[in-house]
Design a protein around this motif. Structure first.
Motif, mmCIF file in Angstrom:
data_model
loop_
_atom_site.group_PDB
_atom_site.id
_atom_site.type_symbol
_atom_site.label_atom_id
_atom_site.label_comp_id
_atom_site.label_asym_id
_atom_site.label_seq_id
_atom_site.Cartn_x
_atom_site.Cartn_y
_atom_site.Cartn_z
ATOM 1 N N TRP A 189 -0.602 27.209 -38.289
ATOM 2 C CA TRP A 189 -1.989 27.082 -37.830
ATOM 3 C C TRP A 189 -2.938 26.903 -39.009
ATOM 4 N N ASN A 227 -13.847 35.460 -37.022
ATOM 5 C CA ASN A 227 -14.739 35.097 -35.923
ATOM 6 C C ASN A 227 -13.962 35.180 -34.613
ATOM 7 N N ASP A 228 -14.567 34.741 -33.522
ATOM 8 C CA ASP A 228 -13.942 34.858 -32.207
ATOM 9 C C ASP A 228 -13.443 33.520 -31.678
ATOM 10 N N GLN A 229 -13.152 32.582 -32.592
ATOM 11 C CA GLN A 229 -12.643 31.289 -32.150
ATOM 12 C C GLN A 229 -11.305 31.458 -31.442
ATOM 13 N N PRO A 230 -10.954 30.569 -30.533
ATOM 14 C CA PRO A 230 -9.649 30.665 -29.854
ATOM 15 C C PRO A 230 -8.508 30.518 -30.855
ATOM 16 N N LEU A 231 -7.522 31.372 -30.722
ATOM 17 C CA LEU A 231 -6.336 31.327 -31.579
ATOM 18 C C LEU A 231 -5.089 31.340 -30.710
ATOM 19 N N PRO A 232 -4.023 30.675 -31.134
ATOM 20 C CA PRO A 232 -2.751 30.799 -30.415
ATOM 21 C C PRO A 232 -2.320 32.267 -30.383
ATOM 22 N N PRO A 233 -1.621 32.692 -29.354
ATOM 23 C CA PRO A 233 -1.215 34.107 -29.248
ATOM 24 C C PRO A 233 -0.472 34.601 -30.479
ATOM 25 N N GLU A 279 -2.942 35.540 -33.351
ATOM 26 C CA GLU A 279 -4.015 36.491 -33.066
ATOM 27 C C GLU A 279 -4.039 37.646 -34.066
ATOM 28 N N ARG A 314 -6.852 37.922 -36.825
ATOM 29 C CA ARG A 314 -8.269 38.024 -36.520
ATOM 30 C C ARG A 314 -8.795 39.402 -36.914
#
Length: 732
Positions: A465, A614-620, A623, A626
């Motif tokens: 990622w 930050n709270d951007q979408p991440l693949p599981p 995660e 974060r």
């Protein structure tokens, strides 16, 4: 170093030059013609009881002459009762062509290693001229004991013996000279870094400074950075007493004082070993190979005082496995049950093994498993550090080995070299193959250096990622910024320690990962070096950064500006554009140099050292990285990790060497940050990197508080210790 048989047709001119040099007057051939030298040595070569060797340096240049012989068939025979297993030895070091420290000591050990490589040899015999005080000292260093003086042809010889055990127990690096050198540098660093962290406060004393019983000369720079001249220290030179006397001031828990002092002592021993054995000058390293530079570093982490602990390693382990020894290592391999392990890789597992260690070795491993009556399809493969195999796997995991959940196989065929992180290995024979990072239960700089299989399950996805973010960013591509991905991870989980369900050091002892090599990603005109090398000074105090600038042909300001664009600008961009923070200290960056100027960098150690803030979408699977922190904390990824953690040291070196003033250095850093802001106005105001001050995060305070585990890796932010604020050297 290595020894090859002397070839008179090839080596006569060199041999004649050496043995007739004024420094070789004890050799007895001062006025010899080339013909006489040939005749003399042809006689030795024709003698079945005599061997002559040419010693080659690590770059295969001739460095010394060695002679070995059977004392029973020499003029020594009448003078002492020759034992089976005795071997006679002479050594001559080439006249020096440049200043290098520790050459003779290194040559002596190379020759002694050569003698004792024959398992039949139990004792080395020498008979140097009684007047040769220099060689007597070198003989004593490696374990020789004088027996008596004996009359020999053309001289009185000092008959001396060194047994195999005496040689093995010799510790020439633990000499008064070497340990004094180490004490001076460690005390100077301790005063500098503890002052920087506001734990102590030296006072001015005329044109010098005083702290406790020590006075010294020093310069103070932005970020409260002290540069202390170790040779100027006047006072007690015992780093252990210095630290112990400050226990309460430093806040070391009483129960951990011994552990911290052991790391201090190990750091002293490591410095003394480098003093005795590492001979490269800064000028040598300007043109040196990637791995020569990696091994030559005389300093560990620039901020930590106890930075070379390696508690668990013995003397022979140190010589075999640490980066400064530069010794090739063949990793051990074990097979582990698939049902009790994990392997994470975006591709075919068997194809990965074939690419990493070859189809022939994979076939041999499968044959070994079948020889035990086991099905290779039930197993996968795990590289193990040789120390870990001997000290942990065969003891701590003995039941698992016995029930064939872990099956010992063989050493790999490729030679590897330990990197500065001690548990990561570079492939010397196939540099295009991946780095291998192994677990090792050695305590070093505040942590036991294990690897958790559970934790590493997400490492390849995290790396994939991060790489996609970096590769997809036009600004980062323009800077040449790249990451070395950790592509695969494996680990054993079938032991009792995992079955308890309680995380501990024991659940981090059998795992490994593979990281991309940078070698395949550079051109013929580029070369590689660890960024830590920019803070390196050789034992004579000469800085590699200074030598690189001088050799580059560009002025210091241009060199620094180019470096900052390659390093600082992309790190700033990652924070501002992606809320992506690395741990960009010297050992985690690989520089790409062209004409001795750093033009781009590779970031490594991604899985353990990266955070998304930050709270951007991440693949599981990603995660885990974060973290939720304030903007002020995000800014510390630059202020603490880059400015305070690395650049303040480089700025001090260049100022002290008269290459570039500290004020100009920080002006260039400010220009770099402002240029990025000008080029990316849409990111303006995200963070305030030009604020007047920032929180002063202190690394040594973490280690002093708990030398066994400095921070909670699952919540690093809450573990930090602050000591007020520092003035921002690039503030508007």
């Amino acid at each position: 170093m290595r020894l090859v048989p002397l070839d008179l047709d090839r080596d006569l001119d060199l041999l004649h030059e050496w043995v007739t040099h004024p420094r070789s007057h004890y050799w007895g051939l001062q006025d010899a013609t080339p013909d006489r030298v040939r005749a003399e040595y042809q006689g030795f070569l024709d003698n079945p009881d005599y061997d002559v060797w040419l010693g080659l340096d690590d770059d295969d240049s001739p460095l010394f002459l060695a002679e070995t012989y059977d004392p029973a068939h020499s003029e020594l025979a009448p003078h002492y009762p020759v034992r089976p297993g005795d071997i006679g030895m002479h050594v001559l070091v080439a006249p020096p062509t440049r200043k290098r420290s520790g050459v003779t000591s290194a040559v002596m050990r190379a020759v002694m290693d050569h003698c004792f490589a024959d398992s039949r040899i139990e004792r080395v015999v020498v008979e140097p001229d009684v007047r040769n005080d220099a060689i007597h000292r070198k003989n004593a260093e490696v374990g020789f004991v004088v027996d008596r003086d004996v009359p020999l042809h053309g001289k009185t010889g000092r008959l001396s013996f060194c047994t195999r055990t005496a040689y093995e127990m010799s510790v020439p690096h633990l000499s008064p000279e070497a340990i004094t050198f180490a004490h001076r540098r460690l005390i100077a660093k301790a005063i500098a870094e503890f002052s920087h962290e506001r734990l102590i406060e030296p006072v001015a004393a005329g044109d010098r400074f005083r702290f406790g019983d020590n006075t010294f000369t020093a310069k103070r720079y932005p970020l409260e950075h002290w540069v202390i001249d170790p040779d100027s220290l006047d006072g007690p030179l015992d780093a252990l007493d210095f630290i112990a006397g400050l226990r309460e001031t430093l806040g070391i828990p009483e129960k951990l004082l011994g552990t911290y002092l052991e790391e201090i002592s190990a750091t002293l021993a490591g410095t003394a070993w480098k003093f005795a054995h590492r001979r490269e000058t800064a000028a040598d390293l300007v043109h040196a190979s990637f791995q020569t530079i990696e091994a030559a570093m005389t300093e560990g982490h620039p901020g930590f005082v106890a930075n070379n602990g390696r508690i668990g390693y013995g003397l022979r382990d140190h010589e075999a496995y640490v980066p400064e020894s530069g010794r090739p290592v063949r990793l051990r391999w074990v097979a582990i049950l698939r049902t009790e392990s994990l392997f994470v890789y975006d591709g075919d597992e068997r194809a990965f093994y074939e690419a990493e260690f070859g189809a022939d070795l994979l076939t041999r491993f499968e044959q070994q498993l079948r020889g035990h009556g086991l099905d290779p399809a039930d197993y996968r493969y795990l590289p193990v550090h040789p120390w870990q195999w001997e000290h942990k796997v065969t003891v701590t995991f003995a039941p698992d080995v016995a029930r064939r959940a872990i099956v010992p196989l063989d050493a790999g065929t490729d030679r590897h070299q330990a990197q500065q992180s001690i548990r990561t290995f570079f492939n010397l024979d196939r540099p295009d193959r991946h780095y291998v990072k192994t677990a090792i239960a050695v305590q070093n700089m505040g942590f036991l250096r294990g690897l958790s299989p559970k934790y590493m399950r997400a490492t390849p996805p995290i790396n994939a990622w991060v790489a996609s973010v970096v590769e997809g960013d036009e600004e980062l591509r323009a800077c040449g910024f790249g990451v070395l991905r950790e592509l695969a991870a494996t680990g054993y989980t079938g032991d009792a320690y995992h079955r308890t369900g309680t995380p501990s050091a024991y659940t981090k002892m059998l795992a490994a990962l593979w990281r991309e090599s940078p070698v395949t990603r550079i051109s013929e005109t580029e070369r590689l070096a660890t960024m830590a090398s920019l803070l390196h000074r050789d034992r004579d105090g000469n800085a590699l950064a200074t030598a690189l600038i001088r050799e580059s042909g560009v002025d210091a300001a241009t060199w620094v500006a180019t470096y900052l664009r390659a390093y600082l600008r992309p790190v700033v961009h990652c924070i501002l554009a992606h809320d992506l923070a690395f741990m960009p200290h010297g050992e985690n960056l690989i520089l790409v140099l062209e004409n001795h100027v750093p033009t781009r960098v590779f970031m490594k150690d991604i899985g353990e050292e990266v955070a998304v803030m930050n709270d951007q979408p991440l693949p599981p699977d990603v995660e885990r990285i974060r973290v939720s922190v304030s903007d002020e904390f995000k800014e510390l990824a630059i202020f603490t990790d880059v400015f305070d953690g690395f650049l303040r040291h480089l700025a001090g070196i260049l100022d002290a060497d008269g290459m570039l003033g500290a004020a100009e250095f920080w002006a260039l850093a400010g220009d770099c940050v402002r240029a990025h802001a000008k080029d990316h106005p849409h990111l303006a105001g995200r963070l305030d990197l030009l604020r007047p001050t920032f929180q002063h995060s202190c690394l040594n305070r973490l280690q002093l508080r708990n030398t066994l585990q400095m921070v909670d890796l699952t919540d690093q932010a809450s573990s930090l210790i602050f000591a007020g604020e520092l003035e921002n050297p690039i503030a508007s």
